[in-house]
Every structure is written in structure tokens, then in C-alpha cells.
Design a protein around this motif. Structure first.
Motif, PDB file in Angstrom:
ATOM      1  N   ILE A 113      -8.702 -25.396  12.861  1.00 30.03           N
ATOM      2  CA  ILE A 113      -7.602 -25.088  12.113  1.00 30.03           C
ATOM      3  C   ILE A 113      -7.684 -23.470  11.749  1.00 30.03           C
ATOM      4  O   ILE A 113      -8.656 -22.785  11.510  1.00 30.03           O
ATOM      5  CB  ILE A 113      -7.484 -25.673  10.734  1.00 30.03           C
ATOM      6  CG1 ILE A 113      -6.266 -25.608   9.853  1.00 30.03           C
ATOM      7  CG2 ILE A 113      -8.773 -25.543   9.800  1.00 30.03           C
ATOM      8  CD1 ILE A 113      -5.937 -26.601   8.690  1.00 30.03           C
ATOM      9  N   ILE A 114      -6.346 -22.806  11.980  1.00 30.76           N
ATOM     10  CA  ILE A 114      -6.246 -21.274  11.615  1.00 30.76           C
ATOM     11  C   ILE A 114      -5.578 -21.023  10.541  1.00 30.76           C
ATOM     12  O   ILE A 114      -4.179 -21.628  10.441  1.00 30.76           O
ATOM     13  CB  ILE A 114      -5.633 -20.725  13.060  1.00 30.76           C
ATOM     14  CG1 ILE A 114      -6.646 -21.235  14.106  1.00 30.76           C
ATOM     15  CG2 ILE A 114      -5.893 -19.126  12.988  1.00 30.76           C
ATOM     16  CD1 ILE A 114      -5.830 -21.149  15.474  1.00 30.76           C
ATOM     17  N   LEU A 115      -5.898 -20.206   9.709  1.00 28.34           N
ATOM     18  CA  LEU A 115      -5.069 -20.035   8.425  1.00 28.34           C
ATOM     19  C   LEU A 115      -4.728 -18.524   8.625  1.00 28.34           C
ATOM     20  O   LEU A 115      -5.709 -17.649   8.732  1.00 28.34           O
ATOM     21  CB  LEU A 115      -5.816 -20.281   7.247  1.00 28.34           C
ATOM     22  CG  LEU A 115      -5.502 -20.012   6.097  1.00 28.34           C
ATOM     23  CD1 LEU A 115      -4.128 -20.485   5.455  1.00 28.34           C
ATOM     24  CD2 LEU A 115      -6.457 -20.291   4.852  1.00 28.34           C
ATOM     25  N   GLN A 116      -3.631 -18.293   8.360  1.00 28.46           N
ATOM     26  CA  GLN A 116      -3.244 -16.755   8.079  1.00 28.46           C
ATOM     27  C   GLN A 116      -2.237 -16.551   6.943  1.00 28.46           C
ATOM     28  O   GLN A 116      -1.433 -17.642   6.782  1.00 28.46           O
ATOM     29  CB  GLN A 116      -2.529 -16.518   9.413  1.00 28.46           C
ATOM     30  CG  GLN A 116      -1.260 -16.764   9.760  1.00 28.46           C
ATOM     31  CD  GLN A 116      -0.765 -16.335  11.101  1.00 28.46           C
ATOM     32  OE1 GLN A 116      -1.506 -16.112  12.137  1.00 28.46           O
ATOM     33  NE2 GLN A 116       0.700 -16.489  11.170  1.00 28.46           N
ATOM     34  N   GLU A 117      -2.187 -15.351   6.319  1.00 32.14           N
ATOM     35  CA  GLU A 117      -1.125 -15.327   5.237  1.00 32.14           C
ATOM     36  C   GLU A 117       0.309 -14.761   5.818  1.00 32.14           C
ATOM     37  O   GLU A 117       1.289 -15.228   5.445  1.00 32.14           O
ATOM     38  CB  GLU A 117      -1.589 -14.165   4.383  1.00 32.14           C
ATOM     39  CG  GLU A 117      -0.648 -13.994   3.361  1.00 32.14           C
ATOM     40  CD  GLU A 117      -1.243 -12.871   2.347  1.00 32.14           C
ATOM     41  OE1 GLU A 117      -0.261 -12.249   1.441  1.00 32.14           O
ATOM     42  OE2 GLU A 117      -2.285 -12.464   2.301  1.00 32.14           O
ATOM     43  N   ASP A 118       0.287 -14.269   7.106  1.00 28.17           N
ATOM     44  CA  ASP A 118       1.495 -13.855   7.582  1.00 28.17           C
ATOM     45  C   ASP A 118       2.161 -14.868   7.898  1.00 28.17           C
ATOM     46  O   ASP A 118       1.831 -16.293   8.080  1.00 28.17           O
ATOM     47  CB  ASP A 118       1.126 -13.294   8.841  1.00 28.17           C
ATOM     48  CG  ASP A 118       2.161 -12.550   9.661  1.00 28.17           C
ATOM     49  OD1 ASP A 118       3.434 -12.228   9.117  1.00 28.17           O
ATOM     50  OD2 ASP A 118       2.183 -12.101  10.872  1.00 28.17           O
ATOM     51  N   SER A 119       3.805 -15.081   8.155  1.00 25.26           N
ATOM     52  CA  SER A 119       4.402 -16.096   8.488  1.00 25.26           C
ATOM     53  C   SER A 119       3.985 -16.567  10.003  1.00 25.26           C
ATOM     54  O   SER A 119       3.593 -15.924  10.529  1.00 25.26           O
ATOM     55  CB  SER A 119       5.920 -15.592   8.392  1.00 25.26           C
ATOM     56  OG  SER A 119       6.198 -14.552   9.424  1.00 25.26           O
ATOM     57  N   LEU A 120       4.342 -17.853  10.143  1.00 28.93           N
ATOM     58  CA  LEU A 120       3.728 -18.458  11.250  1.00 28.93           C
ATOM     59  C   LEU A 120       3.917 -18.063  12.747  1.00 28.93           C
ATOM     60  O   LEU A 120       3.142 -17.841  13.484  1.00 28.93           O
ATOM     61  CB  LEU A 120       3.925 -20.183  11.200  1.00 28.93           C
ATOM     62  CG  LEU A 120       3.237 -21.120  12.222  1.00 28.93           C
ATOM     63  CD1 LEU A 120       1.905 -21.073  11.957  1.00 28.93           C
ATOM     64  CD2 LEU A 120       3.837 -22.319  12.028  1.00 28.93           C
ATOM     65  N   PHE A 121       5.355 -17.878  13.069  1.00 24.23           N
ATOM     66  CA  PHE A 121       5.947 -17.654  14.480  1.00 24.23           C
ATOM     67  C   PHE A 121       5.325 -16.048  14.733  1.00 24.23           C
ATOM     68  O   PHE A 121       5.560 -15.106  13.945  1.00 24.23           O
ATOM     69  CB  PHE A 121       7.230 -17.735  14.440  1.00 24.23           C
ATOM     70  CG  PHE A 121       7.637 -17.537  15.918  1.00 24.23           C
ATOM     71  CD1 PHE A 121       7.739 -18.522  16.848  1.00 24.23           C
ATOM     72  CD2 PHE A 121       8.131 -16.580  16.432  1.00 24.23           C
ATOM     73  CE1 PHE A 121       8.119 -18.606  17.948  1.00 24.23           C
ATOM     74  CE2 PHE A 121       8.649 -16.310  17.683  1.00 24.23           C
ATOM     75  CZ  PHE A 121       8.585 -17.650  18.700  1.00 24.23           C
ATOM     76  N   GLY A 122       4.653 -15.974  16.101  1.00 22.59           N
ATOM     77  CA  GLY A 122       4.391 -14.832  16.469  1.00 22.59           C
ATOM     78  C   GLY A 122       3.135 -14.345  15.710  1.00 22.59           C
ATOM     79  O   GLY A 122       2.797 -12.900  16.036  1.00 22.59           O
ATOM     80  N   GLY A 123       2.307 -14.851  15.002  1.00 22.96           N
ATOM     81  CA  GLY A 123       1.151 -14.315  14.121  1.00 22.96           C
ATOM     82  C   GLY A 123      -0.042 -14.407  15.138  1.00 22.96           C
ATOM     83  O   GLY A 123      -0.015 -14.917  16.072  1.00 22.96           O
ATOM     84  N   ILE A 124      -1.254 -14.020  14.672  1.00 20.29           N
ATOM     85  CA  ILE A 124      -2.530 -13.985  15.087  1.00 20.29           C
ATOM     86  C   ILE A 124      -2.852 -15.267  15.544  1.00 20.29           C
ATOM     87  O   ILE A 124      -3.556 -15.773  16.664  1.00 20.29           O
ATOM     88  CB  ILE A 124      -3.520 -13.155  14.689  1.00 20.29           C
ATOM     89  CG1 ILE A 124      -4.855 -12.851  15.479  1.00 20.29           C
ATOM     90  CG2 ILE A 124      -4.015 -13.647  13.334  1.00 20.29           C
ATOM     91  CD1 ILE A 124      -4.366 -11.896  16.374  1.00 20.29           C
ATOM     92  N   ALA A 125      -2.707 -16.274  14.624  1.00 20.06           N
ATOM     93  CA  ALA A 125      -2.959 -17.917  14.961  1.00 20.06           C
ATOM     94  C   ALA A 125      -2.664 -18.455  15.985  1.00 20.06           C
ATOM     95  O   ALA A 125      -3.048 -19.386  16.791  1.00 20.06           O
ATOM     96  CB  ALA A 125      -2.582 -18.428  13.750  1.00 20.06           C
ATOM     97  N   SER A 126      -1.195 -17.968  16.529  1.00 17.53           N
ATOM     98  CA  SER A 126      -0.442 -18.377  17.735  1.00 17.53           C
ATOM     99  C   SER A 126      -1.434 -18.179  18.892  1.00 17.53           C
ATOM    100  O   SER A 126      -1.591 -18.976  19.750  1.00 17.53           O
ATOM    101  CB  SER A 126       0.877 -17.969  17.828  1.00 17.53           C
ATOM    102  OG  SER A 126       1.601 -18.245  16.555  1.00 17.53           O
ATOM    103  N   ASP A 127      -1.834 -16.888  18.914  1.00 10.81           N
ATOM    104  CA  ASP A 127      -2.417 -16.492  20.233  1.00 10.81           C
ATOM    105  C   ASP A 127      -4.000 -16.901  20.287  1.00 10.81           C
ATOM    106  O   ASP A 127      -4.538 -17.394  21.285  1.00 10.81           O
ATOM    107  CB  ASP A 127      -2.658 -14.939  20.049  1.00 10.81           C
ATOM    108  CG  ASP A 127      -1.371 -14.075  20.437  1.00 10.81           C
ATOM    109  OD1 ASP A 127      -1.169 -14.379  21.771  1.00 10.81           O
ATOM    110  OD2 ASP A 127      -0.771 -13.510  19.682  1.00 10.81           O
ATOM    111  N   ILE A 128      -4.748 -17.055  18.922  1.00 10.67           N
ATOM    112  CA  ILE A 128      -5.847 -17.845  19.042  1.00 10.67           C
ATOM    113  C   ILE A 128      -5.955 -19.268  19.349  1.00 10.67           C
ATOM    114  O   ILE A 128      -6.696 -19.828  20.400  1.00 10.67           O
ATOM    115  CB  ILE A 128      -6.507 -17.837  17.510  1.00 10.67           C
ATOM    116  CG1 ILE A 128      -7.025 -16.306  17.211  1.00 10.67           C
ATOM    117  CG2 ILE A 128      -7.834 -18.663  17.571  1.00 10.67           C
ATOM    118  CD1 ILE A 128      -7.347 -16.150  15.818  1.00 10.67           C
ATOM    119  N   SER A 129      -4.755 -19.976  18.951  1.00 12.46           N
ATOM    120  CA  SER A 129      -4.378 -21.173  19.089  1.00 12.46           C
ATOM    121  C   SER A 129      -4.357 -21.342  20.977  1.00 12.46           C
ATOM    122  O   SER A 129      -4.834 -22.322  21.423  1.00 12.46           O
ATOM    123  CB  SER A 129      -3.281 -22.092  18.502  1.00 12.46           C
ATOM    124  OG  SER A 129      -3.120 -23.174  18.979  1.00 12.46           O
ATOM    125  N   ALA A 130      -3.518 -20.490  21.441  1.00 15.56           N
ATOM    126  CA  ALA A 130      -3.238 -20.573  22.835  1.00 15.56           C
ATOM    127  C   ALA A 130      -4.510 -20.061  23.648  1.00 15.56           C
ATOM    128  O   ALA A 130      -4.638 -20.978  24.721  1.00 15.56           O
ATOM    129  CB  ALA A 130      -2.159 -19.431  23.051  1.00 15.56           C
TER     130      ALA A 130
END
Length: 658
Positions: A591-608
Motif C-alpha cells: 500500500i502506497i500513501l501520498q498526500e498529493d492527489s492520486l492521479f500522476g503522483g509518485i505512488a502511481s510510478d511505484i505501483s507500476a
């Protein structure tokens, strides 16, 4: 045009003629090669040579000049080997950008020339930084920077002039007013009679010069430069000239009235000056022919060298390694003496110790001097380091980021405080197009740290709360640090200042005075690209950074039965994916938690990346938890719902139950 010798020697008069003729003959050759398809594009400066040649001859060889794409005479007058210029225009390796950029989009420290970027404006602020460095180093030098009349409409022009005026910087701002911005005539670009009149608004002396008159350009610039070296200040000069060919050759000149073209053709800087030298007996037809033959032979010889060079080959490892300037950090271990301090104190202490370590480090930002910054991080710094090194700036983020780049070019370091990270949008262009790309393009470091007070949960609303790190993790050439604890913040800031590459250093405002930790009192560094594993467990991997770390810690304290790896990334570029992979291999859930809004954030790249590289290790879909896809609201209930704190616990429970 009327000429007079102005006590110039025959040797000087002849040199000016030779310096004029050489770029003209090179251009004429390039136009032939363009039609033959041997170069891809050409921006002609025919008819404007006297400006480049006159300015450069008026400067000393150790003084920087920042030209535009019609200033071939700057490069030839500084005696850059022609085969290297030709190779540059053909995208060959022996050019100045290894085939990575074209035209005059490059710099060379060897010849003290700093080329432009297509966005035009930032180079004016870069000139400010170069001049500021010279002034701080007590060098009696002048910096000359060029722009066109079109570029004077950009905000960077006004910011740079204002900075130079307020700080009395030894910069000569050269406006080449050649009548057209691509096809747009001057009457549609500005509504004042002369652009030089704008100097009055900035408390700056200014002059109008006939840009086609080589003796006028040279003598007036030489006198101005000599005076500025002794009495540092900026000067604005408008050179009246004309563009005899299209913006670039493909655009043509159909939009120019024929009578206007004919009028300016009579004012050609070379034919008029040549006639004067013939009348004075300094030139003869034979001498002209000999000189033309000499230049033509030189051009042809150097073209052979450039044409003989093989086409550039792409080597992926080399391409990737050149994005950043080399940096081999010598780790400095912390001592045993500690004090319990807040995040804001750790940043202040780290910055103070970096100022002590690096005498060439300058801090710039709004209200950072006597006031100490809006968060009081630089309070007391003026008393310790003086106002020369701790500088209040006008409200002009773009100009100051560009100024920081100029400081770096001229041998200094810079830390820029964005009053709030949100405001970096006003300086976005030089960050992502100048700082980020310079080393890859022509091997020039950008020794700049931009401090970014950021984050929500403080009721500051849409313009003082963004966590906009993803704007920069997307941009190759930038490094991004985002510490969550005082210890990390101090050590990472020291590393950021030592690093010759541009660093965006995010500091969460809500953590400034709420998070305490025992922090070593002495100077130490921490490595970039190394995450911190705060907790170890077997059920799930939690990856986060910034305030998210504290939200995750609070959740795990509340749900003590959850056995989790908790990874604080600490830096987002470079990113420690190995620690993430190792954890996922063990737990099977992420599970990846970020304060930034979801789309296009660092969590998306880590997930990918985890999906692509550790898919077989996963026992459940990866979960991303982030703020809502809205701007950040002000009212507490709205902001609480915007932030992902409460949603994280629910998402974590759902993942564990999968």
C-alpha cells in the motif's frame, strides 16, 4: 552612414572589419548547406553583425556574454574553432552538446559564452546571477546579455531588470530591436516609442545605439563597460537594426514591405563600413580579396573536418549518466552529542552549518534576510553571514531561480527559498528547462537547492498547501528530497547543498513545529536514494514519505496487531526501489500513501514498477491512497476530507483482508 575613427588604431579598425566579414561569409555558406539539406535549420543574423561583433570586442576575454540565435558574431569573435560550430549545427559529437541540442543552444566555459534556450527569457536572469557572483567575488567584470524586442514582453525581462537594478549588478542588457518577432511587427508588440524608455521605470540608465554602425557600437559599449567595471550597475541598451531574412529560413519574409527591406539594405553594416575603410586607405580591393580568400579557405577546411566526422551514436548508459553532473558524496558521520529539536530547527541548523562550510553559498528568497523568512528558518543569518550572502529578493520567482543558475555558472552555490512551494509555478520554466537540462545539454552543473515549504493540514487553502513534488519527479535532471523527520532533514539538506545538481527540497509545514527528534548538533550528511525502514513486519508493506509517514505511524500505533514494513522514502529522485522490492518480496502486499492527489503522483510510478518487476510476489492488488482530485480546500472539515488520513486506515484493513 557616417563614420569617424574615434582615435581607433588602424589595427582595431581592420579587426572589426574582419570580425564582421567572417560571420557573414559563414552564414552565406550555411544558407547554401541548408538548401542542400546538410544542416537542419538556420536563424540568420545577416544585417545585424555589428551588434555581436561590437559588443564582444568591447568586453574582456574573461567576461561572460549570453547571446541569442542571431549572434554568430559572438562565437566567431571569441575565436571558437569553426569545425566545432559546424559539428554543433550538424548534431555531431565534437560540437558542444554531443548532438543533444542544435543551433546556439549551448554554452562553453572555455570561451565564457552561455547560450540561450528557446524560452528566451531565463537567460536574462542567468546574467544577473553571473554578475552577482562576480560582484561578490570582487571581480571588476561586466556581463552582457542579449534579447530581441520580442523577448522584452516576457516577464523574465522585467524581473531580470528589476533584480539587476535593485542589486546594482554589472550587467549590460542588449536589446536587438530588428523590427519583427517572427512575423509580428514591433507596433503589435509594444506601445512605447522606444524600448529603452523602459529603463526609467527600473531606475536604470539606458541608451539607443545604431546597431548597424560598428564603430558606434564598439566605442559606446567599450566606454560603458569600462565605467561599469569601476562603478557596478546595470545598463539597458536598445540596438536599432533590422532582420534581413526570415525568423528562420523556412518562414521567409513575405510579411515585410519591400520598401522597408530596401531601406534597410542600404544600411548594411559590412558594405557601409567597408566603403569607409576603403576611403581611409585602410582597405584596398586586393586586401579585401585576400581576406575573403583566407576566410573562405578556413570555412572550407573546417567544414571538411565536420563533414568527415561520423554521425553521433546513442549509447544508453552514456545518455543516462550525463543527465546529472558527477557527484561522489563523501559521507560525514554524525557525532554523539544530540539535542531534541523540531523539524524547523533542524533545517535551520543544517542550513547554517552549510553556510559555514561553503563560503561561496548564497541564500536568496522573499523576506529571508532581517525577517528570517516567514517560517523563521533564516532568523539571525544576516548577523552571522551578512546581507551579501543572505539576500531578500523582489517577488519574482522566475528571475531568482535564473539568478541562482547564474551564480552556479560563475562558481558559486545557491539556496533559493520559495516562500511556499505553490509559488514555484511562477518560476517553473527555469527550473524544468534550465536547471534540469543544462548538464545533459552541454555539461554545465546547476548547483542550486530550492527549498519548498509545502503541505496541507494547516488550513492554508488552495495556494499555500500543495504538495507538488510530482511536477519535478517527472523531469529528468532534477533531484527531489522530502524528509519526514528532523534528523533526516538536516543530513539530507547538507547533501543537497554539496550536490552540484539541482535539488527540490520539500519541507512539510505541518511538521515544522510538531515533530521533535534527537538530532546531532554537529555537521553530517545522509545519502540520497536510500529509504529508511522505520518498522519491520510480515503482513504488508507500507510505502510513504513526508506527512504520510506520521499518518502511517499513527495508524499502526492504533492498530497494534498489524505487522508491517513501514518505508519512508526520504528522497523521491533518486528513488530507492530496491528497498520497496525487498519488502514486497517478504510481505506480498503493498500500500502506497501520498498526500498529493492520486492521479500522476509518485505512488502511481511505484505501483507500476512493482507490478512490472515483482508481480509474482504479490498476493493482492496494490493499493494507492492519496488526497482527493480537487484543489486543497480551506475549511477544516473540507480539508480533513480532502486529505487521505482517514481513508488510509480503511484501505489498509481492506488490503489485509484480501
Amino acid at each position: 552612414m557616417h563614420y569617424a575613427k574615434h582615435q581607433l588604431t588602424e589595427e582595431t579598425l581592420f579587426k572589426l572589419y574582419k570580425d564582421l566579414l567572417r560571420p557573414r561569409m559563414i552564414e552565406e555558406k550555411m544558407l547554401v548547406l541548408l538548401r542542400q539539406g546538410k544542416i537542419s535549420k538556420w536563424f540568420s543574423g545577416i544585417g545585424q553583425e555589428a551588434i555581436s561583433v561590437g559588443v564582444v570586442n568591447a568586453l574582456n576575454r574573461d567576461e561572460y556574454v549570453l547571446p541569442m540565435h542571431r549572434n554568430l558574431g559572438v562565437f566567431t569573435t571569441r575565436d571558437i574553432p569553426l569545425h566545432r560550430l559546424f559539428a554543433q549545427w550538424q548534431g555531431k559529437m565534437s560540437g558542444f552538446t554531443k548532438g543533444r541540442d542544435r543551433s546556439f543552444h549551448f554554452g562553453t566555459q572555455a570561451y565564457k559564452i552561455i547560450g540561450m534556450i528557446s524560452h528566451l527569457g531565463p537567460q536574462l536572469g542567468v546574467a544577473d546571477g553571473i554578475a552577482l557572483a562576480a560582484k561578490l567575488q570582487q571581480k571588476k567584470t561586466v556581463t552582457a546579455v542579449f534579447t530581441g524586442e520580442g523577448g522584452t514582453s516576457e516577464g523574465d525581462f522585467h524581473e531580470a531588470l528589476n533584480i539587476a537594478s535593485v542589486w546594482d549588478l554589472p550587467v549590460i542588457f542588449c536589446i536587438e530591436n530588428n523590427g519583427y518577432g517572427l512575423s509580428t511587427p514591433t507596433r503589435e508588440q509594444y506601445n512605447c516609442k522606444n524600448l529603452v524608455d523602459r529603463g526609467v521605470g527600473y531606475g536604470m540608465e539606458s541608451y539607443t545605439i545604431n546597431g548597424n554602425h560598428i564603430i558606434e557600437v564598439y566605442t559606446k559599449l567599450k566606454a560603458i563597460a569600462e565605467d561599469i567595471r569601476e562603478n557596478p550597475r546595470p545598463v539597458l541598451i536598445e540596438f536599432k537594426t533590422f532582420r534581413m531574412r526570415g525568423h528562420e529560413e523556412a518562414s521567409g519574409t513575405k510579411y515585410v514591405p519591400e520598401e522597408l527591406m530596401a531601406e534597410w539594405a542600404k544600411k548594411d553594416p559590412i558594405s557601409n563600413y567597408e566603403a569607409f575603410l576603403l576611403d581611409e586607405g585602410i582597405l584596398t580591393p586586393e586586401k579585401i580579396e585576400d581576406l575573403r580568400t583566407e576566410i573562405e579557405n578556413q570555412i572550407n577546411d573546417h567544414l571538411k573536418l565536420a563533414f568527415a566526422e561520423t554521425e553521433v551514436e546513442s549509447e544508453e548508459a552514456q545518455e543516462l549518466s550525463d543527465v546529472y553532473a558527477p557527484f561522489r558524496e563523501k559521507a560525514v558521520e554524525s557525532g554523539k552529542v544530540v539535542e531534541r529539536i523540531r523539524l524547523v530547527d533542524a533545517i535551520s541548523n543544517g542550513l547554517r552549518q552549510s553556510m559555514e562550510k561553503h563560503s561561496n553559498l548564497v541564500i536568496m528568497g522573499q523576506d529571508v534576510a532581517d525577517y528570517g523568512g516567514v517560517f523563521k528558518i533564516t532568523e539571525g543569518f544576516v548577523e552571522a553571514f551578512g546581507k551579501e550572502r543572505v539576500r531578500n529578493t523582489p517577488i519574482c520567482e522566475s528571475g531568482i531561480v535564473s539568478t541562482a543558475m547564474g551564480l552556479s555558472i560563475n562558481g558559486m552555490k545557491a539556496v533559493v527559498e520559495m516562500q511556499f512551494a505553490d509559488f514555484v509555478s511562477s518560476g517553473f520554466n527555469p527550473v524544468v528547462n534550465y536547471l534540469a537540462k543544462s548538464h545533459y545539454r552541454w555539461g554545465e552543473k546547476a548547483d542550486v537547492v530550492i527549498r519548498m515549504p509545502c503541505g496541507g493540514d494547516v488550513g492554508a487553502g488552495p495556494f499555500h498547501s500543495q504538495t507538488n513534488e510530482a511536477w519535478f519527479t517527472k523531469t529528468p535532471g532534477l533531484k527531489v528530497a522530502y524528509p519526514a523527520f528532523p534528523y533526516d532533514a538536516k543530513g539530507l539538506l547538507a547533501t543537497a547543498v554539496n550536490d552540484p545538481n539541482p535539488v527540490l527540497f520539500f519541507e512539510h509545514k505541518a511538521l515544522y513545529r510538531s515533530v521533535y527528534q534527537n538530532v546531532p548538533t554537529d555537521y553530517y550528511t545522509l545519502p540520497f536514494g536510500k529509504a529508511s525502514v522505520l518498522k519491520e513486519g510480515t503482513d504488508v508493506s507500507i510505502v510513504t514519505y513526508g506527512a504520510g509517514v506520521h499518518w502511517a505511524l499513527a495508524t499502526l500505533e492504533k492498530q497494534a496487531h498489524i505487522s508491517a514494513d513501514l518505508i519512508d522514502l526520504r528522497t523521491l529522485a533518486p528513488l530507492d526501489m530496491e528497498s520497496v522490492y525487498t519488502s514486497v518480496e517478504k510481505t506480498g502486499k503493498l500500500i502506497i500513501l501520498q498526500e498529493d492527489s492520486l492521479f500522476g503522483g509518485i505512488a502511481s510510478d511505484i505501483s507500476a514498477m512493482v507490478t512490472e518487476n515483482r508481480f509474482t510476489c504479490l498476493d493482492a492488488p496494490i493499493r494507492r491512497v492519496a488526497s482527493l482530485e480537487t484543489p486543497i480546500p480551506f475549511a477544516k472539515n473540507l480539508e480533513d476530507n480532502y486529505l487521505p488520513k482517514s481513508r488510509f486506515e480503511k484501505a489498509l484493513q481492506e488490503l489485509l483482508a484480501y
